[in-house]
Design an enzyme around this catalytic site. Sequence first.
Site, PDB file in Angstrom:
ATOM      1  N   SER A  70      -8.114   2.539  -3.026  1.00 14.77           N
ATOM      2  CA  SER A  70      -9.393   1.923  -2.693  1.00 14.77           C
ATOM      3  C   SER A  70     -10.465   2.303  -3.715  1.00 14.77           C
ATOM      4  CB  SER A  70      -9.855   2.382  -1.318  1.00 14.77           C
ATOM      5  OG  SER A  70      -8.891   2.059  -0.346  1.00 14.77           O
TER       6      SER A  70
HETATM    7  N1  SAH Z   1      -5.197   5.659   0.778  1.00 13.85           N
HETATM    8  C1  SAH Z   1      -4.501   5.270  -0.439  1.00 13.85           C
HETATM    9  C2  SAH Z   1      -4.480   3.785  -0.653  1.00 13.85           C
HETATM   10  C3  SAH Z   1      -3.621   3.079   0.341  1.00 13.85           C
HETATM   11  S1  SAH Z   1      -3.090   1.457  -0.142  1.00 13.85           S
HETATM   12  C4  SAH Z   1      -5.085   5.957  -1.658  1.00 13.85           C
HETATM   13  O1  SAH Z   1      -6.096   6.656  -1.562  1.00 13.85           O
HETATM   14  O2  SAH Z   1      -4.480   5.809  -2.726  1.00 13.85           O
HETATM   15  C5  SAH Z   1      -2.302   1.019   1.350  1.00 13.85           C
HETATM   16  C6  SAH Z   1      -1.004   1.731   1.616  1.00 13.85           C
HETATM   17  O3  SAH Z   1      -0.641   1.418   2.943  1.00 13.85           O
HETATM   18  C7  SAH Z   1       0.159   1.296   0.725  1.00 13.85           C
HETATM   19  O4  SAH Z   1       0.686   2.407   0.049  1.00 13.85           O
HETATM   20  C8  SAH Z   1       1.160   0.713   1.727  1.00 13.85           C
HETATM   21  O5  SAH Z   1       2.509   0.997   1.378  1.00 13.85           O
HETATM   22  C9  SAH Z   1       0.754   1.409   3.010  1.00 13.85           C
HETATM   23  N2  SAH Z   1       1.153   0.765   4.258  1.00 13.85           N
HETATM   24  C10 SAH Z   1       1.137  -0.542   4.600  1.00 13.85           C
HETATM   25  N3  SAH Z   1       1.556  -0.708   5.863  1.00 13.85           N
HETATM   26  C11 SAH Z   1       1.857   0.540   6.350  1.00 13.85           C
HETATM   27  C12 SAH Z   1       2.352   1.030   7.600  1.00 13.85           C
HETATM   28  N4  SAH Z   1       2.631   0.229   8.637  1.00 13.85           N
HETATM   29  N5  SAH Z   1       2.531   2.369   7.718  1.00 13.85           N
HETATM   30  C13 SAH Z   1       2.255   3.207   6.692  1.00 13.85           C
HETATM   31  N6  SAH Z   1       1.789   2.790   5.497  1.00 13.85           N
HETATM   32  C14 SAH Z   1       1.590   1.475   5.329  1.00 13.85           C
END
Ligand code: SAH
Length: 204
Positions: free
Chosen positions: A52
């Site tokens: 993000s």
């Molecule tokens: N917080 C992270 C960015 C997250 S991007 C940072 O600081 O870098 C969103 C993430 O959510 C992705 O890695 C994706 O694989 C994950 N995601 C999507 N659906 C999910 C689920 N049901 N459970 C766990 N992770 C999930």
Amino acid sequence: MVDTQLRRRGIRDERVLRAMGEIPREEFVPAELRVMSYRDDPVPLGHGQTISQPYMTALMAQELELTGAETVLEVGAGSGYAAAVLGALARVVISIDIVPAMAQLARENLRRTARDANVTVLEGDGSLGCAGWAPFDAISVAAGAPDVPAALLDQLRDPGRMVIPVGPREDQELRVVRKAGGRVESRISTLCRFVPLRGGEGWS
Ligand code: SAH
């Protein structure tokens, strides 16, 4: 970044500002994109995922009003950057990712930056929460959900707070959900655009 992107836009929680000033964001950005580390934008991580924008990470952390005593669940570990920020603000962080390569990336980044002492990264479907560690004082969901997953609401302590982007696949509102005295209230913090939440209570 702290002054121009965060303070100026209304991030006031000094603990959040300090954490984001201290944690080396460049260590969580793919090596070939390091020049983007402190830009006012999300950064691609591969697998269609992104870290993000710094302001969004700060706003989500601020909305959780962490004091240092909390057990926090993060859904969507991605690079591990937000988990590191939450780890600096709370007692324990469990961060879960549904993509094994992302969980691995987050673990490596947290270990390399020595931010892994109170942050545990798990693989699994975080739309169902993480029953083994529940209840959570705070939950941060880093992917856009069609609605607030019932399991996450169940696993939120009373009192507790959750931040979660909710809405159609491409555009969401960042909701702040507060559980207190057996009641649940929710308000909209801002409009946002996250990658979709997958899994049982996410998008198929
Ligand atoms: N917080 C992270 C960015 C997250 S991007 C940072 O600081 O870098 C969103 C993430 O959510 C992705 O890695 C994706 O694989 C994950 N995601 C999507 N659906 C999910 C689920 N049901 N459970 C766990 N992770 C999930």
